[in-house]
Structure formats: structure tokens, C-alpha cells
Design a protein around this motif. Structure first.
Motif, mmCIF file in Angstrom:
data_model
loop_
_atom_site.group_PDB
_atom_site.id
_atom_site.type_symbol
_atom_site.label_atom_id
_atom_site.label_comp_id
_atom_site.label_asym_id
_atom_site.label_seq_id
_atom_site.Cartn_x
_atom_site.Cartn_y
_atom_site.Cartn_z
ATOM 1 N N LEU A 350 0.847 -1.189 0.000
ATOM 2 C CA LEU A 350 0.000 0.000 0.000
ATOM 3 C C LEU A 350 0.881 1.238 0.000
ATOM 4 C CD1 LEU A 350 -3.000 0.904 0.170
ATOM 5 C CD2 LEU A 350 -2.656 1.159 2.638
ATOM 6 N N GLY A 351 0.755 2.051 -1.041
ATOM 7 C CA GLY A 351 1.522 3.282 -1.134
ATOM 8 C C GLY A 351 0.767 4.462 -0.557
ATOM 9 N N GLU A 352 1.497 5.515 -0.316
ATOM 10 C CA GLU A 352 0.877 6.720 0.234
ATOM 11 C C GLU A 352 -0.164 7.262 -0.738
ATOM 12 O OE1 GLU A 352 2.229 11.128 1.948
ATOM 13 O OE2 GLU A 352 3.738 9.644 1.364
ATOM 14 N N GLY A 353 -1.364 7.491 -0.241
ATOM 15 C CA GLY A 353 -2.443 8.010 -1.073
ATOM 16 C C GLY A 353 -3.224 6.959 -1.827
ATOM 17 N N LEU A 356 -7.479 2.175 -0.228
ATOM 18 C CA LEU A 356 -7.501 0.881 0.448
ATOM 19 C C LEU A 356 -8.600 -0.021 -0.105
ATOM 20 C CD1 LEU A 356 -6.255 -0.853 2.682
ATOM 21 C CD2 LEU A 356 -7.861 0.175 4.295
ATOM 22 N N ASN A 357 -9.692 0.576 -0.576
ATOM 23 C CA ASN A 357 -10.799 -0.228 -1.105
ATOM 24 C C ASN A 357 -10.425 -0.934 -2.408
ATOM 25 O OD1 ASN A 357 -12.642 0.472 0.951
ATOM 26 N ND2 ASN A 357 -13.065 2.430 -0.065
ATOM 27 N N ALA A 358 -9.403 -0.423 -3.095
ATOM 28 C CA ALA A 358 -8.964 -1.034 -4.344
ATOM 29 C C ALA A 358 -7.674 -1.840 -4.155
ATOM 30 C CB ALA A 358 -8.753 0.045 -5.404
ATOM 31 N N HIS A 359 -7.260 -1.999 -2.922
ATOM 32 C CA HIS A 359 -5.985 -2.653 -2.628
ATOM 33 C C HIS A 359 -6.064 -4.156 -2.896
ATOM 34 C CE1 HIS A 359 -2.094 -3.132 -0.748
ATOM 35 N NE2 HIS A 359 -2.565 -4.001 0.114
ATOM 36 N N LEU A 360 -4.971 -4.728 -3.397
ATOM 37 C CA LEU A 360 -4.864 -6.173 -3.564
ATOM 38 C C LEU A 360 -4.093 -6.745 -2.382
ATOM 39 C CD1 LEU A 360 -4.034 -6.537 -7.374
ATOM 40 C CD2 LEU A 360 -6.155 -7.180 -6.223
#
Length: 403
Positions: A350-353, A356-360
């Protein structure tokens, strides 16, 4: 009589990355496993580049999102729910069954009946494939192991692979003659190989081994990470009960637990390469042609200069001292032979900005989360047992209960 090759052991992370990237360093970890002949992980140079370029299509962001959000959750639920309903399970078997079901979908092996008997047969064949791939570490008679693997491959070909090939070839032919569109094709390795068989010049036996490889690699490495992650989580909660709620509500924290587990215990404690030519390193030293280079991942991934003062301790809150090193160290390799399924298994960082809802999160994380959601915990009355049939640190039994 040929001379014994020289052996060089690498324990430094930057030196390991240099070895991984060098074009004259070829895979050496699976030399004894006949089932691994000519599969992707053992290819080198143009052959490796061509096949990987094709198979990479299955590991693009849109396909990974489709797997993680749409296809994998019902497979996970169907596998875990009977065990949760029974109130107990054995984690080593459960983990391999679960990851086998997920890996079969990715590889292109159809489950035509979906029965427990069919699962049991495929599971037995896959476990033989795993034993064949890791035969260098087996404590059993290797000739016996190879014979058992060959028998399992024959059964796999007849029951699972031949029907899967026939179904996909019919779909490919339908697209070719215009009676169907490309959207009708399954998103799996077998479809990609069949659709490009002429370009790749792949005979039937290599297709067989490649699909068996994806089945065993996807199942075995993920199952091992799954079991070890749960073990680490169970132990962590004993000393950090305040994190129990977080485990149920924060999937990113669960992913951190998985990444820390993979750093501490890569699927193989070493990587190995053969020097195919004389290699001059950046520091000016020379590695002679024919040298076997062993990358000691247990040392590389526990360097205190990178991973802090307690690198051998499980700590999901660990802060990494370098931006160019992932939280899992070099457990997925590096360079041209980095694990093609890394993001499928472990997700992305997870990168800054980032949203989270689209995170794998990766299939290992969502599978571990599914166990936590069902109240899994170690069985205090039935302790885990280590596997004595291999020199690798695997469990043969890990009882769990669901509360």
C-alpha cells in the motif's frame, strides 16, 4: 571423473540481488526433480523470456482483481465452511486442499464433479508432484519417489488434464472460426499455453509438467505461508491480546503478518544458481563457470542492518530501514526469475495516497483472514508435529479448532 563444482554461499542482500539479476546465473534448485524439467522456473534466456511474457498476461492487475474479488472468495468459503462447521480441522491438509482449489483455477484444471472424492484424488496427485519437485530434500528412496510421481502424473493426465485440454481447445477453435469471442476463453495458464503452442513449440509432455508445476507451486508455497502465518498469529495474540480485534477488522494488518511470515520463512530457505559462464562481480571478484551459488535466504532476510535489531523475531509492526527492500525480503526472488505469482499470493504494498478499497491483499492474506473470521485457533490439547520425511522445516500435522 568430473571435478566437484565449487560452491559459493551468499549471505548479503545486495550481493544476492546481483546474483539474481545476472544473465549468466541459471536456476539450480530443482535439478533433481524430473517433474520440473523445462518448466518456467527452470528455463533460462530466450526460452524463459518468451514463455514468461505470455504467462505474465494472467498476472496483470485486472486479472488479479477478478481472482481476488470475484473468483477466490466462494472457493475459499466452500473449502473452509465444512471444517468450521465441524469445529476442528488439521491445518496442513486443509491448507493444501484450499490452495490446491485456488491453484487449479489459475492453472486451468477444471473440477467437473466437485465431489469430495474428486478433491481427494487431485490432492493425492498434487502432493506427489510436490514431493517430486522437492526430491533433493527428501529422506526417502529417490527412485521410489520418482516412480510414484510418474504414476501420479499419468493419473492426472487422464482424469484432469486431458478433459481440460479438450474443453479449452474447443473454445480456442470457436474463437478462431468466429463463432465465439475472446471473452469466452478462461483466464488460466493452460488456455494461454494451448493458444500459443505453435509459437512456443511446446510438446504435450512439457504442457503437462508446466500445468503440474503451477498446481504444485501455487498450492505448496501458499499453503506453507498460510499455515506458518496462522501459527505466528496464534503465538502473537498470546502475548499481544490487544491485537485480536485488529486481526478481525484490519485486513492490512493481516497482510503485514503474512509478509513478515514469508520474510522469516521463505518457501525454500535457499535459492541456488549455476554460473553458466565466468562472471565478474561489481566488486571485481570472479565466479568461475560451473560454480554453484547458494543464496542463504535465512541470513539475507534477517540482516539487522536492514530489518532491525531483532530480525529473527516475528513482528508485524516491523519497520524496514531501506525503501528498496520489501517487507518479505527476497523470499520471492529478484530479477528475471522473481516469482511470477508474487502479487497473486502476497498482494501489493500500500503506497501513500492509495485507495484501500482497491488494494490487492493477495490470496494468502484473504485465506488467512477467512480462517480468523471463522474463529480459528490452535488446539491446546493436540500439538503440531514436524514432518520427518523432509529436511525442510514443515509440519506433518497442525490441529486447529474453531470457536
Amino acid at each position: 571423473m568430473s571435478a566437484t563444482p565449487a560452491i559459493l554461499t551468499i549471505t548479503d542482500l545486495d550481493e544476492a540481488k546481483e546474483i539474481y539479476r545476472h544473465k549468466d546465473m541459471a536456476q539450480a534448485l530443482y535439478d533433481e526433480g524430473e517433474i520440473m524439467n523445462d518448466v518456467l522456473v527452470n528455463l533460462h534466456g530466450d526460452a524463459h523470456r518468451s514463455r514468461r511474457r505470455l504467462e505474465n498476461r494472467l498476472f496483470r492487475r485486472d486479472t488479479l482483481e477478478h481472482y481476488e474479488h470475484d473468483r477466490f472468495p466462494p472457493i475459499i468459503a466452500a473449502t473452509l465452511d465444512p471444517h468450521a462447521a465441524a469445529g476442528h480441522s488439521e491445518l496442513v491438509t486443509l491448507s493444501h486442499q484450499l490452495m490446491m482449489n485456488l491453484a487449479a483455477f489459475n492453472a486451468g484444471i477444471d473440477r467437473l464433479t466437485g465431489t469430495a472424492e474428486e478433491t481427494h484424488r487431485l490432492y493425492g496427485q498434487m502432493m506427489k508432484f510436490i514431493e517430486g519437485a522437492t526430491i533433493a530434500h527428501s529422506t526417502r528412496d529417490k527412485a521410489v519417489v520418482n516412480a510414484e510421481v510418474a504414476a501420479a502424473m499419468g493419473q492426472f493426465q487422464t482424469e484432469f488434464l486431458d478433459p481440460a485440454i479438450a474443453r479449452r481447445q474447443a473454445l480456442i477453435d470457436a474463437v478462431a472460426n468466429g463463432s465465439a469471442t475472446g471473452d469466452s476463453l478462461p483466464k488460466d495458464v493452460l488456455t494461454v499455453l494451448l493458444g500459443n503452442a505453435d509459437n512456443l513449440h511446446l510438446p504435450a509432455d512439457i504442457i503437462q509438467r508446466e500445468i503440474a508445476f503451477y498446481l504444485l507451486a501455487g498450492a505448496h508455497t501458499s499453503a506453507t505461508a498460510f499455515t506458518r502465518s496462522l501459527d505466528n498469529i496464534f503465538r502473537w495474540i498470546v502475548d499481544h491480546p490487544e491485537d485480536e480485534v485488529r486481526l478481525r477488522t484490519d485486513r492490512l494488518f493481516v497482510q503485514q503478518c503474512v509478509h513478515e511470515t514469508v520474510r522469516l520463512n521463505p518457501s525454500s530457505p535457499v535459492a541456488q544458481r549455476w554460473a553458466r559462464a565466468t562472471v565478474t562481480r561489481r566488486d571485481g571478484s570472479v565466479i568461475d563457470e560451473g560454480t554453484k551459488v547458494i543464496i542463504d535466504l535465512m541470513s539475507v532476510n534477517r540482516d539487522p542492518a536492514i530489518f532491525g535489531a531483532d530480525p529473527a523475531v516475528f513482528n508485524p509492526y516491523r519497520s524496514i530501514e531501506r525503501d528498496d527492500v520489501g517487507p518479505f525480503g527476497l523470499s520471492f526472488g529478484h530479477g528475471m526469475h522473481a516469482c511470477i505469482g508474487q502479487e497473486l499470493a502476497a498482494g501489493v504494498l500500500l503506497g501513500e495516497g492509495d485507495d484501500l478499497n482497491a488494494h490487492l491483499f493477495g490470496l494468502a492474506t484473504i485465506a488467512v483472514q477467512a480462517m480468523i473470521d471463522r474463529g480459528a485457533r490452535h488446539d491446546p490439547d493436540d500439538l503440531p508435529v514436524m514432518d520427518t520425511n523432509t529436511s525442510r522445516p514443515y509440519w506433518s500435522s497442525y490441529p486447529v479448532i474453531f470457536r
